[in-house]
Design an enzyme around this catalytic site. Structure first.
Site, PDB file in Angstrom:
ATOM      1  N   CYS A  43       0.829  -1.207   0.000  1.00  0.00           N
ATOM      2  CA  CYS A  43       0.000   0.000   0.000  1.00  0.00           C
ATOM      3  C   CYS A  43       0.864   1.258   0.000  1.00  0.00           C
ATOM      4  O   CYS A  43       0.677   2.157  -0.811  1.00  0.00           O
ATOM      5  CB  CYS A  43      -0.918  -0.040   1.227  1.00  0.00           C
ATOM      6  SG  CYS A  43      -1.926   1.419   1.396  1.00  0.00           S
ATOM      7  N   CYS A  48      -1.627   1.772  -2.977  1.00  0.00           N
ATOM      8  CA  CYS A  48      -2.590   2.859  -2.759  1.00  0.00           C
ATOM      9  C   CYS A  48      -1.962   4.256  -2.753  1.00  0.00           C
ATOM     10  O   CYS A  48      -2.450   5.165  -3.425  1.00  0.00           O
ATOM     11  CB  CYS A  48      -3.293   2.697  -1.418  1.00  0.00           C
ATOM     12  SG  CYS A  48      -3.394   1.028  -0.766  1.00  0.00           S
ATOM     13  N   LYS A  51      -0.008   5.444  -5.988  1.00  0.00           N
ATOM     14  CA  LYS A  51      -1.031   5.476  -7.050  1.00  0.00           C
ATOM     15  C   LYS A  51      -1.915   6.711  -6.911  1.00  0.00           C
ATOM     16  O   LYS A  51      -2.163   7.420  -7.881  1.00  0.00           O
ATOM     17  CB  LYS A  51      -1.887   4.215  -6.964  1.00  0.00           C
ATOM     18  CG  LYS A  51      -3.065   4.255  -7.894  1.00  0.00           C
ATOM     19  CD  LYS A  51      -4.110   3.257  -7.504  1.00  0.00           C
ATOM     20  CE  LYS A  51      -4.947   3.716  -6.337  1.00  0.00           C
ATOM     21  NZ  LYS A  51      -5.855   2.688  -5.848  1.00  0.00           N
ATOM     22  N   TYR A 177      -9.564  -3.076 -10.969  1.00  0.00           N
ATOM     23  CA  TYR A 177      -9.492  -1.639 -10.678  1.00  0.00           C
ATOM     24  C   TYR A 177      -8.106  -1.059 -10.925  1.00  0.00           C
ATOM     25  O   TYR A 177      -7.973   0.088 -11.364  1.00  0.00           O
ATOM     26  CB  TYR A 177     -10.008  -1.344  -9.267  1.00  0.00           C
ATOM     27  CG  TYR A 177      -9.072  -1.695  -8.138  1.00  0.00           C
ATOM     28  CD1 TYR A 177      -8.225  -0.736  -7.590  1.00  0.00           C
ATOM     29  CD2 TYR A 177      -9.029  -2.974  -7.589  1.00  0.00           C
ATOM     30  CE1 TYR A 177      -7.369  -1.044  -6.546  1.00  0.00           C
ATOM     31  CE2 TYR A 177      -8.174  -3.294  -6.544  1.00  0.00           C
ATOM     32  CZ  TYR A 177      -7.341  -2.333  -6.032  1.00  0.00           C
ATOM     33  OH  TYR A 177      -6.487  -2.636  -5.000  1.00  0.00           O
ATOM     34  N   GLU A 181      -7.476   2.180 -13.249  1.00  0.00           N
ATOM     35  CA  GLU A 181      -6.868   3.370 -12.652  1.00  0.00           C
ATOM     36  C   GLU A 181      -5.615   3.786 -13.430  1.00  0.00           C
ATOM     37  O   GLU A 181      -5.409   4.975 -13.705  1.00  0.00           O
ATOM     38  CB  GLU A 181      -6.499   3.091 -11.199  1.00  0.00           C
ATOM     39  CG  GLU A 181      -7.724   2.960 -10.309  1.00  0.00           C
ATOM     40  CD  GLU A 181      -7.419   2.558  -8.885  1.00  0.00           C
ATOM     41  OE1 GLU A 181      -8.240   2.822  -8.012  1.00  0.00           O
ATOM     42  OE2 GLU A 181      -6.351   1.963  -8.626  1.00  0.00           O
ATOM     43  N   HIS A 436     -26.317  21.932  -0.339  1.00  0.00           N
ATOM     44  CA  HIS A 436     -26.503  22.528  -1.656  1.00  0.00           C
ATOM     45  C   HIS A 436     -25.481  23.617  -1.918  1.00  0.00           C
ATOM     46  O   HIS A 436     -25.190  24.372  -1.006  1.00  0.00           O
ATOM     47  CB  HIS A 436     -27.925  23.096  -1.731  1.00  0.00           C
ATOM     48  CG  HIS A 436     -28.272  23.614  -3.081  1.00  0.00           C
ATOM     49  ND1 HIS A 436     -28.491  22.764  -4.155  1.00  0.00           N
ATOM     50  CD2 HIS A 436     -28.432  24.876  -3.532  1.00  0.00           C
ATOM     51  CE1 HIS A 436     -28.778  23.502  -5.215  1.00  0.00           C
ATOM     52  NE2 HIS A 436     -28.745  24.781  -4.876  1.00  0.00           N
ATOM     53  N   GLU A 441     -25.860  15.725  -2.820  1.00  0.00           N
ATOM     54  CA  GLU A 441     -27.240  15.951  -2.361  1.00  0.00           C
ATOM     55  C   GLU A 441     -28.243  15.156  -3.195  1.00  0.00           C
ATOM     56  O   GLU A 441     -29.366  14.899  -2.763  1.00  0.00           O
ATOM     57  CB  GLU A 441     -27.602  17.443  -2.378  1.00  0.00           C
ATOM     58  CG  GLU A 441     -27.715  18.061  -3.759  1.00  0.00           C
ATOM     59  CD  GLU A 441     -28.098  19.550  -3.720  1.00  0.00           C
ATOM     60  OE1 GLU A 441     -28.972  19.930  -2.928  1.00  0.00           O
ATOM     61  OE2 GLU A 441     -27.507  20.327  -4.498  1.00  0.00           O
TER      62      GLU A 441
HETATM   63  C1  LIG Z   1      -1.209  -0.792  -7.554  1.00  0.00           C
HETATM   64  C2  LIG Z   1      -2.027  -1.101  -6.333  1.00  0.00           C
HETATM   65  C3  LIG Z   1      -2.953  -0.190  -5.898  1.00  0.00           C
HETATM   66  C4  LIG Z   1      -3.714  -0.442  -4.771  1.00  0.00           C
HETATM   67  N1  LIG Z   1      -4.626   0.486  -4.393  1.00  0.00           N
HETATM   68  C5  LIG Z   1      -5.378   0.275  -3.277  1.00  0.00           C
HETATM   69  C6  LIG Z   1      -6.314   1.252  -2.854  1.00  0.00           C
HETATM   70  O1  LIG Z   1      -6.481   2.303  -3.482  1.00  0.00           O
HETATM   71  N2  LIG Z   1      -7.019   0.994  -1.740  1.00  0.00           N
HETATM   72  C7  LIG Z   1      -6.866  -0.158  -1.008  1.00  0.00           C
HETATM   73  O2  LIG Z   1      -7.524  -0.337   0.008  1.00  0.00           O
HETATM   74  N3  LIG Z   1      -5.990  -1.111  -1.411  1.00  0.00           N
HETATM   75  C8  LIG Z   1      -5.247  -0.920  -2.530  1.00  0.00           C
HETATM   76  N4  LIG Z   1      -4.340  -1.873  -2.925  1.00  0.00           N
HETATM   77  C9  LIG Z   1      -4.264  -3.152  -2.172  1.00  0.00           C
HETATM   78  C10 LIG Z   1      -3.437  -3.019  -0.895  1.00  0.00           C
HETATM   79  O3  LIG Z   1      -2.169  -2.498  -1.216  1.00  0.00           O
HETATM   80  C11 LIG Z   1      -3.317  -4.377  -0.228  1.00  0.00           C
HETATM   81  O4  LIG Z   1      -4.595  -4.920  -0.033  1.00  0.00           O
HETATM   82  C12 LIG Z   1      -2.617  -4.290   1.126  1.00  0.00           C
HETATM   83  O5  LIG Z   1      -1.335  -3.734   0.991  1.00  0.00           O
HETATM   84  C13 LIG Z   1      -2.532  -5.679   1.764  1.00  0.00           C
HETATM   85  O6  LIG Z   1      -1.823  -5.622   2.965  1.00  0.00           O
HETATM   86  P1  LIG Z   1      -1.027  -6.882   3.490  1.00  0.00           P
HETATM   87  O7  LIG Z   1      -0.537  -6.514   4.855  1.00  0.00           O
HETATM   88  O8  LIG Z   1      -1.824  -8.097   3.339  1.00  0.00           O
HETATM   89  O9  LIG Z   1       0.201  -7.069   2.502  1.00  0.00           O
HETATM   90  P2  LIG Z   1       1.304  -6.064   1.970  1.00  0.00           P
HETATM   91  O10 LIG Z   1       0.946  -4.651   2.198  1.00  0.00           O
HETATM   92  O11 LIG Z   1       1.606  -6.496   0.594  1.00  0.00           O
HETATM   93  O12 LIG Z   1       2.551  -6.360   2.906  1.00  0.00           O
HETATM   94  C14 LIG Z   1       3.228  -7.563   2.903  1.00  0.00           C
HETATM   95  C15 LIG Z   1       4.676  -7.306   3.274  1.00  0.00           C
HETATM   96  O13 LIG Z   1       5.308  -8.549   3.544  1.00  0.00           O
HETATM   97  C16 LIG Z   1       6.617  -8.497   3.022  1.00  0.00           C
HETATM   98  N5  LIG Z   1       7.049  -9.890   2.844  1.00  0.00           N
HETATM   99  C17 LIG Z   1       6.556 -10.798   1.959  1.00  0.00           C
HETATM  100  N6  LIG Z   1       7.157 -11.993   2.145  1.00  0.00           N
HETATM  101  C18 LIG Z   1       8.052 -11.817   3.156  1.00  0.00           C
HETATM  102  C19 LIG Z   1       8.961 -12.693   3.813  1.00  0.00           C
HETATM  103  N7  LIG Z   1       9.041 -13.964   3.485  1.00  0.00           N
HETATM  104  N8  LIG Z   1       9.746 -12.184   4.798  1.00  0.00           N
HETATM  105  C20 LIG Z   1       9.653 -10.875   5.157  1.00  0.00           C
HETATM  106  N9  LIG Z   1       8.783 -10.015   4.584  1.00  0.00           N
HETATM  107  C21 LIG Z   1       7.991 -10.484   3.605  1.00  0.00           C
HETATM  108  C22 LIG Z   1       6.455  -7.736   1.731  1.00  0.00           C
HETATM  109  O14 LIG Z   1       7.692  -7.203   1.299  1.00  0.00           O
HETATM  110  C23 LIG Z   1       5.457  -6.658   2.141  1.00  0.00           C
HETATM  111  O15 LIG Z   1       6.107  -5.501   2.619  1.00  0.00           O
HETATM  112  C24 LIG Z   1      -3.538  -1.648  -4.046  1.00  0.00           C
HETATM  113  C25 LIG Z   1      -2.603  -2.586  -4.463  1.00  0.00           C
HETATM  114  C26 LIG Z   1      -1.842  -2.312  -5.597  1.00  0.00           C
HETATM  115  C27 LIG Z   1      -0.826  -3.316  -6.049  1.00  0.00           C
END
Ligand SMILES: Cc1cc2nc3c(=O)[nH]c(=O)nc-3n(C[C@H](O)[C@H](O)[C@H](O)COP(=O)(O)OP(=O)(O)OC[C@H]3O[C@@H](n4cnc5c(N)ncnc54)[C@H](O)[C@@H]3O)c2cc1C
Length: 452
Positions: A43, A48, A51, A177, A181, A436, A441
């Site tokens: 994110c 997010c 973007k 999406y 976007e 308004h 609205e």
């Molecule tokens: C282009 C794009 C736009 C988006 N826009 C939106 C939006 O507008 N609104 C919204 O709500 N959501 C949006 N999302 C989705 C949102 O980013 C994800 O749903 C959210 O980040 C999920 O969180 P998470 O904690 O599951 O995983 P992540 O945020 O992906 O975090 C996982 C972390 O784990 C780390 N990791 C992975 N494997 C290992 C390992 N083995 N050891 C150590 N670290 C590891 C990764 O490096 C990462 O930092 C978007 C996603 C993308 C790709």
């Protein structure tokens, strides 16, 4: 005498992992969190946040043009990609620092590196091993790139935020999406943009009329929409440009080809198989309502469980888990009525059932609609239109779904989401006084159903 190095070991410092780690540490739990790429996860770094900054940028060209109708003109406009890219990166780096401070100040031990599961209570990072009473897997997802000839020339959302040059011609592939976007971002910033999607119409799962209306508006902004078309192969030419041979036999020339064709849980090499942790489609970790896997000391939240891939959902899951484990709560995450936005141009905001879902689940549906030119565009010269739609259960009078395509739809629908969560009826909407003049609205002045 502690049996383990940590009470909780979190793998992945993204939306879900950071929230869970910080909250647990704040409750006095001994927490470690491992991250192998960048603090804040998808994110903050490649999702997010960057973007939305690009979405803001992409609106300016259009706004400058519209300003002429209000008497404001400017002399020439230039877009400098490195300025946008690098200002964005600076902001992300600032956020990385904030995340680091939040984690450290809350008492978490931050471990840099890729973590793997060794056994039900042991995690390895590099050549070190750590034991923990509980392990939380919050590793997120990874873009899915199909195996086609020339796939090495494809970029995903991981690379798009760091391009050396801004493409003159962009070809986006996908119907979700993120694809829509980015089509808006590229087109808004001046690239000749094509969006190819193998299905009939993008944004599957959204209300059909909203999808159709959005397609018309996106096309008006100059995006070449190619539905029922897909890339078969990609070839790089001597000048560095790319030639995409399409399934309909045509060839599209582009400087960048971006795939946004879904994200899979990032579970490869994590060690799940050796522990016998149950996985579902695309490797998603299977958890119960308490986010517990079939190995009782291992939990998972966020994109890796592939329920709803959104940041606020990962946060809610992380918080529910920690409250249940360490504060004696018995909280379930409610996946109903999750408001969402698509930051295309104009935006989509949506909460609740689509008309198709409402008709399937209820016998008597009233559909309220409104389509108009926003006040701003009466003199801006823009042809952009706004569309709003509300689905009501005619028997209970409850509002089942609210959808909007128009400026600030995401901002507007967030508030409407609260009303729907509270169980608002159509009469509650009707008895609410409008603000308004606003577009919002319209949601409290929809008098006659257009069909039922
Ligand atoms: C282009 C794009 C736009 C988006 N826009 C939106 C939006 O507008 N609104 C919204 O709500 N959501 C949006 N999302 C989705 C949102 O980013 C994800 O749903 C959210 O980040 C999920 O969180 P998470 O904690 O599951 O995983 P992540 O945020 O992906 O975090 C996982 C972390 O784990 C780390 N990791 C992975 N494997 C290992 C390992 N083995 N050891 C150590 N670290 C590891 C990764 O490096 C990462 O930092 C978007 C996603 C993308 C790709």
């Amino acid at each position: 005498m502690a049996e383990y190095d940590f009470d909780l070991f979190v793998i992945g410092a993204g939306s879900g992992g950071v929230r869970a780690a910080r909250m647990a540490a704040g409750m006095g739990v001994k927490v470690a969190i491992a991250e192998d790429r960048h603090l804040g996860g998808t994110c903050v770094n490649v999702g997010c946040v960057p973007k939305k900054l690009f979405v803001y940028a992409s609106h300016y060209a259009e706004s400058f043009e519209e300003a002429a109708g209000f008497g404001l003109t400017h002399k020439g406009m230039e877009f400098d990609w490195p300025t946008l890219r690098d200002n964005k990166t600076k902001e992300i780096e600032r956020l990385n620092g904030i995340y680091q401070n939040l984690l450290v100040n809350s008492g978490c031990e931050l471990i840099n590196g890729r973590a793997t599961l060794v056994d039900a209570h042991t995690v390895a990072v590099g050549d070190k091993q750590y034991t923990a009473e509980r392990i939380l897997v919050a590793v997120g997802g990874w873009p899915n790139i199909p195996d086609i000839p020339g796939k090495e020339h494809i970029i995903s959302s991981n690379e798009v935020f760091y391009l050396k040059e801004f493409p003159k011609r962009a070809l986006i592939v996908g119907g979700g999406y993120i694809a829509v976007e980015f089509a808006g971002i590229f087109a808004g910033l001046g690239a000749k943009t094509t969006l190819a999607y193998r299905g009939d119409l993008f944004l599957r799962g959204f209300d059909n009329e909203i999808r159709e209306f959005t397609a018309k508006e996106v096309a008006k902004k100059g995006v070449d929409l190619q539905f029922n078309n897909n890339i078969e192969s990609i070839e790089k030419q001597a000048d560095g440009s790319l030639l995409a041979t399409m399934t309909d036999g045509s060839v599209i020339e582009a400087d960048q080809i971006m795939y946004a064709t879904g994200r899979n849980p990032k579970v490869q090499g994590l060690g799940l198989e050796a522990l016998g942790i149950e996985q579902g489609k695309n490797g998603a970790i299977v958890v119960n309502d308490e986010f517990q896997t079939n190995v009782p000391s291992v939990y998972a939240v966020g994109d890796v469980i592939d329920r709803v891939q959104l940041t606020p959902v990962a946060l809610a899951e992380g918080m529910a888990l920690v409250r249940n484990l360490y504060a004696g709560a018995n909280q379930k995450v409610d996946y109903d009525l999750i408001p969402t936005a698509v930051f295309c141009q104009p935006n989509i905001g949506t909460v609740g059932l689509s008309e198709e879902q409402a008709r399937e689940q209820y016998d008597n549906i009233e559909v309220y609609k409104s389509e108009f030119r926003a006040m701003k565009h009466t003199i801006s010269g823009s042809e952009e239109r706004t569309f709003m739609k509300m689905l009501v259960d005619a028997d209970s009078r409850k509002v089942l779904g609210v959808h909007m395509v128009g400026p600030d739809a995401g901002e507007i629908i967030q508030g409407i989401g609260i009303a729907l969560k509270a169980g608002a009826t159509k009469e509650v909407f009707d008895s609410t006084i409008g603000i308004h003049p606003t577009a919002a609205e319209e949601f409290v002045t929809m008098r006659e159903p257009s069909s039922n």
